[in-house]
Design a protein around this motif. Structure first.
Motif, short mmCIF file in Angstrom:
data_model
loop_
_atom_site.label_atom_id
_atom_site.label_comp_id
_atom_site.label_asym_id
_atom_site.label_seq_id
_atom_site.Cartn_x
_atom_site.Cartn_y
_atom_site.Cartn_z
N GLY A 38 0.82 -1.21 0.00
CA GLY A 38 0.00 0.00 0.00
C GLY A 38 0.85 1.26 0.00
N ALA A 39 1.89 1.26 0.81
CA ALA A 39 2.78 2.42 0.85
C ALA A 39 3.54 2.58 -0.47
CB ALA A 39 3.76 2.28 2.01
N ASN A 40 3.99 1.49 -1.03
CA ASN A 40 4.71 1.57 -2.31
C ASN A 40 3.80 2.04 -3.44
OD1 ASN A 40 7.42 0.98 -1.88
ND2 ASN A 40 6.97 -1.18 -1.63
N ALA A 91 8.98 12.78 5.64
CA ALA A 91 8.45 13.40 6.85
C ALA A 91 7.48 12.49 7.59
CB ALA A 91 7.76 14.71 6.49
N ALA A 92 7.11 11.38 7.01
CA ALA A 92 6.13 10.49 7.63
C ALA A 92 6.53 10.02 9.03
CB ALA A 92 5.86 9.30 6.72
N CYS A 145 5.45 10.24 14.94
CA CYS A 145 5.95 10.56 16.27
C CYS A 145 5.07 11.60 16.96
CB CYS A 145 7.39 11.05 16.19
SG CYS A 145 8.08 11.54 17.77
N VAL A 146 4.75 12.66 16.25
CA VAL A 146 3.92 13.73 16.83
C VAL A 146 2.52 13.22 17.14
CG1 VAL A 146 2.81 15.94 16.30
CG2 VAL A 146 5.23 15.60 15.78
N LEU A 147 1.92 12.48 16.23
CA LEU A 147 0.58 11.97 16.47
C LEU A 147 0.54 10.95 17.60
CD1 LEU A 147 -0.82 11.66 12.84
CD2 LEU A 147 -1.27 13.45 14.54
N SER A 148 1.57 10.12 17.72
CA SER A 148 1.59 9.15 18.82
C SER A 148 1.74 9.85 20.16
CB SER A 148 2.70 8.12 18.62
OG SER A 148 3.96 8.72 18.74
N ARG A 149 2.46 10.95 20.19
CA ARG A 149 2.57 11.71 21.45
C ARG A 149 1.25 12.40 21.79
NH1 ARG A 149 8.00 13.58 23.29
NH2 ARG A 149 9.43 12.11 22.35
N LEU A 150 0.56 12.93 20.78
CA LEU A 150 -0.68 13.64 21.04
C LEU A 150 -1.84 12.71 21.37
CD1 LEU A 150 -0.57 16.39 18.26
CD2 LEU A 150 -0.16 16.68 20.71
N TRP A 151 -2.06 11.70 20.54
CA TRP A 151 -3.24 10.85 20.70
C TRP A 151 -3.00 9.67 21.63
CZ3 TRP A 151 -4.69 10.74 14.84
CH2 TRP A 151 -5.33 11.92 14.53
N LEU A 152 -1.85 9.05 21.56
CA LEU A 152 -1.61 7.86 22.38
C LEU A 152 -0.90 8.17 23.70
CD1 LEU A 152 -0.44 5.48 19.53
CD2 LEU A 152 -2.73 5.70 20.52
#
Length: 125
Positions: free
Chosen positions: A86-88, A109-110, A115-122
């Motif tokens: 899927g990513a490819n 940048a993925a 990293c930012v989303l895991s800190r915010l949501w998780l």
């Protein structure tokens, strides 16, 4: 400042060479995929070839195997191929729509976005 008597990492040149080789192959694959997209509209075929070429890097991932990585490899075996293809496919389609430099910046940048989303949501540290 480093201590002159401190032991020097003998594998540092090898590690730097591996990082440079990975960077060169990624740039080469991006440019090649972008050029192929100009004359051929077959994203699934290009994705398949791109994935097959990336499999050549698989032996480098087996240098340091531990029981923990073996367990992770077995548990992730079912979902990884779907995410990988899927990513490819998204990468190949993006190269058909934008310049290689922009696509590489977005896909590069993925990990920072994750990293930012895991800190915010998780609420991970």
């Amino acid at each position: 400042m480093q201590d002159e008597n401190a032991p020097r990492d003998a594998t540092l040149p090898l590690r730097l060479a591996v990082v440079l080789l990975i960077a060169c192959t990624q740039v080469g694959a991006t440019q090649l995929t972008s050029r192929v997209q100009r004359g051929l509209n077959a994203p699934f075929a290009i994705t398949w070839c791109h994935a097959c070429l990336q499999v050549l890097c698989w032996p480098a991932g087996n240098v340091r195997r531990t029981p923990t990585t073996d367990a992770l490899n077995r548990s992730d075996l079912a979902i990884f191929p779907l995410l990988f293809l899927g990513a490819n496919y998204a990468y190949v389609r993006a190269l058909a729509l934008a310049s290689p430099a922009i696509v590489q910046c977005v896909f590069g940048a993925a990990p920072a976005v994750v990293c930012v989303l895991s800190r915010l949501w998780l609420r991970e540290p």
